[in-house]
Scaffold this motif. Structure first.
Motif, PDB file in Angstrom:
ATOM      1  N   LEU A   1       6.707 -23.528   2.060  1.00 21.50           N
ATOM      2  CA  LEU A   1       6.616 -24.946   2.367  1.00 21.50           C
ATOM      3  C   LEU A   1       5.762 -25.647   1.266  1.00 21.50           C
ATOM      4  CD1 LEU A   1       7.764 -27.034   4.253  1.00 21.50           C
ATOM      5  CD2 LEU A   1       5.725 -26.780   5.666  1.00 21.50           C
ATOM      6  N   ALA A   2       4.476 -25.080   1.313  1.00 25.41           N
ATOM      7  CA  ALA A   2       3.583 -25.784   0.191  1.00 25.41           C
ATOM      8  C   ALA A   2       3.947 -25.812  -1.200  1.00 25.41           C
ATOM      9  CB  ALA A   2       2.109 -24.901   0.430  1.00 25.41           C
ATOM     10  N   GLY A   3       4.791 -24.610  -1.723  1.00 26.13           N
ATOM     11  CA  GLY A   3       5.235 -24.398  -2.835  1.00 26.13           C
ATOM     12  C   GLY A   3       6.296 -25.523  -3.287  1.00 26.13           C
ATOM     13  N   ARG A   4       7.032 -26.156  -2.202  1.00 26.88           N
ATOM     14  CA  ARG A   4       7.984 -27.086  -2.430  1.00 26.88           C
ATOM     15  C   ARG A   4       7.247 -28.336  -2.859  1.00 26.88           C
ATOM     16  NH1 ARG A   4      13.282 -27.339   1.382  1.00 26.88           N
ATOM     17  NH2 ARG A   4      14.164 -25.370   0.575  1.00 26.88           N
ATOM     18  N   ARG A   5       6.221 -28.736  -1.793  1.00 22.96           N
ATOM     19  CA  ARG A   5       5.281 -29.812  -2.072  1.00 22.96           C
ATOM     20  C   ARG A   5       4.692 -29.785  -3.503  1.00 22.96           C
ATOM     21  NH1 ARG A   5       2.174 -33.423   0.965  1.00 22.96           N
ATOM     22  NH2 ARG A   5       3.915 -33.490   2.514  1.00 22.96           N
ATOM     23  N   LEU A   6       4.087 -28.672  -4.049  1.00 23.76           N
ATOM     24  CA  LEU A   6       3.230 -28.845  -5.094  1.00 23.76           C
ATOM     25  C   LEU A   6       4.034 -28.367  -6.542  1.00 23.76           C
ATOM     26  CD1 LEU A   6       0.337 -26.301  -3.474  1.00 23.76           C
ATOM     27  CD2 LEU A   6       0.218 -28.753  -4.187  1.00 23.76           C
ATOM     28  N   GLY A   7       5.314 -28.050  -6.161  1.00 25.14           N
ATOM     29  CA  GLY A   7       6.081 -27.716  -7.457  1.00 25.14           C
ATOM     30  C   GLY A   7       5.678 -25.987  -8.032  1.00 25.14           C
ATOM     31  N   VAL A   8       5.275 -25.298  -7.128  1.00 22.04           N
ATOM     32  CA  VAL A   8       4.731 -23.950  -7.634  1.00 22.04           C
ATOM     33  C   VAL A   8       5.735 -23.023  -6.856  1.00 22.04           C
ATOM     34  CG1 VAL A   8       2.614 -22.353  -7.693  1.00 22.04           C
ATOM     35  CG2 VAL A   8       2.385 -24.844  -7.760  1.00 22.04           C
ATOM     36  N   GLU A   9       5.954 -22.023  -7.316  1.00 22.02           N
ATOM     37  CA  GLU A   9       6.668 -20.920  -6.622  1.00 22.02           C
ATOM     38  C   GLU A   9       5.882 -19.565  -6.382  1.00 22.02           C
ATOM     39  OE1 GLU A   9      10.297 -19.776  -8.670  1.00 22.02           O
ATOM     40  OE2 GLU A   9      11.084 -21.966  -8.928  1.00 22.02           O
ATOM     41  N   PRO A  10       5.411 -19.581  -5.009  1.00 22.36           N
ATOM     42  CA  PRO A  10       4.715 -18.382  -4.608  1.00 22.36           C
ATOM     43  C   PRO A  10       5.547 -17.150  -4.298  1.00 22.36           C
ATOM     44  CG  PRO A  10       4.965 -19.870  -2.612  1.00 22.36           C
ATOM     45  CD  PRO A  10       5.784 -20.591  -3.918  1.00 22.36           C
ATOM     46  N   GLU A  11       5.212 -16.059  -4.345  1.00 26.34           N
ATOM     47  CA  GLU A  11       5.897 -14.735  -4.038  1.00 26.34           C
ATOM     48  C   GLU A  11       5.393 -14.344  -2.624  1.00 26.34           C
ATOM     49  OE1 GLU A  11       5.519 -12.155  -7.408  1.00 26.34           O
ATOM     50  OE2 GLU A  11       5.006 -13.868  -8.640  1.00 26.34           O
ATOM     51  N   VAL A  12       6.279 -13.904  -1.916  1.00 21.10           N
ATOM     52  CA  VAL A  12       6.064 -13.407  -0.664  1.00 21.10           C
ATOM     53  C   VAL A  12       6.502 -12.158  -0.377  1.00 21.10           C
ATOM     54  CG1 VAL A  12       6.007 -13.855   2.005  1.00 21.10           C
ATOM     55  CG2 VAL A  12       6.065 -15.765   0.370  1.00 21.10           C
ATOM     56  N   VAL A  13       5.557 -11.147  -0.029  1.00 17.88           N
ATOM     57  CA  VAL A  13       6.097 -10.119   0.445  1.00 17.88           C
ATOM     58  C   VAL A  13       6.265 -10.027   2.066  1.00 17.88           C
ATOM     59  CG1 VAL A  13       5.401  -7.583   0.680  1.00 17.88           C
ATOM     60  CG2 VAL A  13       4.640  -8.701  -1.205  1.00 17.88           C
ATOM     61  N   PRO A  14       7.361 -10.185   2.516  1.00 21.70           N
ATOM     62  CA  PRO A  14       7.639 -10.262   4.006  1.00 21.70           C
ATOM     63  C   PRO A  14       7.329  -8.696   5.016  1.00 21.70           C
ATOM     64  CG  PRO A  14       9.568  -9.981   2.794  1.00 21.70           C
ATOM     65  CD  PRO A  14       8.570  -9.891   1.652  1.00 21.70           C
ATOM     66  N   MET A  15       7.006  -9.175   5.877  1.00 23.86           N
ATOM     67  CA  MET A  15       6.775  -8.192   7.047  1.00 23.86           C
ATOM     68  C   MET A  15       8.208  -7.483   7.132  1.00 23.86           C
ATOM     69  SD  MET A  15       4.644 -10.183   9.806  1.00 23.86           S
ATOM     70  CE  MET A  15       5.496 -11.503   9.763  1.00 23.86           C
TER      71      MET A  15
ATOM     72  N   ALA B   1       0.882  -1.021  -0.192  1.00 22.31           N
ATOM     73  CA  ALA B   1      -0.244  -0.089   0.053  1.00 22.31           C
ATOM     74  C   ALA B   1       0.649   1.129  -0.087  1.00 22.31           C
ATOM     75  CB  ALA B   1      -0.894   0.026   1.108  1.00 22.31           C
ATOM     76  N   ALA B   2       2.001   1.324   0.576  1.00 19.42           N
ATOM     77  CA  ALA B   2       3.041   2.266   0.567  1.00 19.42           C
ATOM     78  C   ALA B   2       3.876   2.384  -0.725  1.00 19.42           C
ATOM     79  CB  ALA B   2       4.032   2.266   1.697  1.00 19.42           C
ATOM     80  N   GLY B   3       3.672   1.427  -1.555  1.00 20.42           N
ATOM     81  CA  GLY B   3       4.252   1.508  -2.744  1.00 20.42           C
ATOM     82  C   GLY B   3       5.771   0.877  -2.696  1.00 20.42           C
ATOM     83  N   GLU B   4       5.961   0.102  -1.796  1.00 20.80           N
ATOM     84  CA  GLU B   4       7.367  -0.227  -1.618  1.00 20.80           C
ATOM     85  C   GLU B   4       7.758  -1.654  -2.576  1.00 20.80           C
ATOM     86  OE1 GLU B   4       8.281  -1.014   2.591  1.00 20.80           O
ATOM     87  OE2 GLU B   4       7.640   0.978   3.186  1.00 20.80           O
ATOM     88  N   ARG B   5       6.354  -2.212  -2.379  1.00 18.92           N
ATOM     89  CA  ARG B   5       6.353  -3.444  -3.257  1.00 18.92           C
ATOM     90  C   ARG B   5       5.193  -3.435  -4.337  1.00 18.92           C
ATOM     91  NH1 ARG B   5       9.608  -7.790  -0.960  1.00 18.92           N
ATOM     92  NH2 ARG B   5       8.827  -9.021  -2.709  1.00 18.92           N
TER      93      ARG B   5
END
Length: 370
Positions: A183-197, A12-16
């Motif tokens: 962790l789920a992405g490893r199981r599913l073969g998918v690469e999620p993107e995470v915007v960390p805190m 929301a602040a435009g950082e990501r």
């Protein structure tokens, strides 16, 4: 106090930036900025092209009790279409996501840190759907309200996997949504993107974050509730009230067949970080609605020492020992526990507390926070 900045706040602040032409937002009332602006208008104001909303169990607005979702509709505040995901997975969920026309899914919900709470498994199922449909998946991370250091309870037996647990993690798992997604992405073969805190420390409980507590669901009113839930939530698999229909769900426990011995026997165990007060209450909903029942209120006196899963299992053991003709548990307890070992021990009259030993869990393979 240093305040945590969530993934939503950073976007929301435009950082990501999220990017994409049409974004589908998976959220509920916990998806808010620190000033309580909901995530949908916050993202729209930041230029994120949100074109659809998806609701988990309890619904986008949180109006539904456990075991249901809100019907598909239009959101009256944004005018966006709302799609109900509860109870759908696989091809049925793919159909819902595909019909929304989005090209990126964005997850912004605060979990409560217990494996059998369903929001992270909604995330898991939608991540799997995104993989099958070729969509991006972004998690706007939020704190685990009961911390990211302590874990407790057995790993899920894969034979008991379902909507109360898709991955072999402990009951109190210590993960954030972003870490669970990886962790789920490893199981599913998918690469999620995470915007960390920014600024979150694993040892912090939610009231250290400086963020407003918003009820994740109708029977999760406070941080106190979330803290006891990994243990007393197991009562849902029995014929004993877990306090639904009271102002202290999961802290009040009772049944018509309970007497004063229950509180005394629990107190005599000397469990760490907790005390038990004998209590009467009349649930307005759920088990024994409208019937006065006797039991206890769980009072946590030391968060650091308290072991919620050991406490919950000890409660079950005392109930089975004192009231063998009245106490009953069923297969739903297996889904909560993650195997049938607890139910079988109780039904055999054995002491199940030995099941509360080491989890065998080494933590997230890619921790986002230290």
């Amino acid at each position: 106090m240093t305040r945590v900045r969530t993934g939503l706040e950073r976007v929301a602040a435009g950082e990501r930036r999220i990017g994409g032409a049409r974004a589908g937002l998976i959220t509920n009332p916990t998806g808010v900025l620190p000033d309580l602006t909901p995530s949908a208008p916050a993202l729209l104001a930041a230029g994120v092209p949100v074109t659809a909303l998806f609701g988990p169990e309890h619904g986008l607005r949180g109006t539904v009790q456990a075991g249901g979702g809100e019907a598909d509709a239009a959101d009256p505040d944004t005018g966006l279409p709302v799609f109900d995901t509860y109870g759908r997975s696989g091809a049925a969920l793919d159909e819902v996501v595909a019909s929304s026309g989005v090209d990126v899914l964005v997850f912004d919900i605060n979990d409560v840190g217990t494996r059998f709470y369903t929001y992270l498994w909604t995330m898991y199922d939608l991540l799997a759907s995104a993989g099958r449909l070729g969509l991006r998946f972004v998690v706007l991370d939020r704190p685990n309200p009961i911390g990211g250091v302590r874990v407790e309870g057995p790993l899920l037996d894969p034979g008991f996997a379902g909507f109360l647990g898709r991955l072999p993690v402990p009951i109190r798992h210590g993960l954030t949504a972003g870490e669970m997604a990886l962790l789920a992405g490893r199981r599913l073969g998918v690469e999620p993107e995470v915007v960390p805190m920014e600024g979150w420390r694993r040892e912090w409980y939610f009231d250290r974050t400086g963020l407003p507590w918003v009820m994740p669901s109708a029977n999760m009113p406070t941080l106190d509730t979330a803290l006891v839930y990994p243990g007393t939530g197991l009562l849902e698999g029995t014929n004993v009230s877990e306090g639904r229909g009271t102002t202290r769900p999961f802290e009040l426990i009772g049944a018509p067949f309970v007497d004063g011995r229950f509180a005394r026997e629990l107190a005599a165990l000397g469990l760490p970080g907790v005390r038990f007060r004998g209590a009467w209450f009349t649930p307005t909903a759920g088990k024994y609605a409208g019937t006065p029942v006797r039991g206890v209120q769980v009072h946590v006196t030391d968060r650091e020492a308290f072991r919620p899963v050991l406490t919950g299992v000890s409660v079950l053991h005392v109930l089975r020992t004192l009231y063998p003709e009245d106490f009953a548990c069923g297969p739903f307890l297996d889904s909560l526990w993650g195997s049938d070992s607890l139910r079988r021990a109780l039904e055999a009259g054995e002491d199940p507390r030995g099941l509360c030993g080491s989890t065998g869990w080494s933590g997230p393979p890619e921790p986002l926070y230290r």
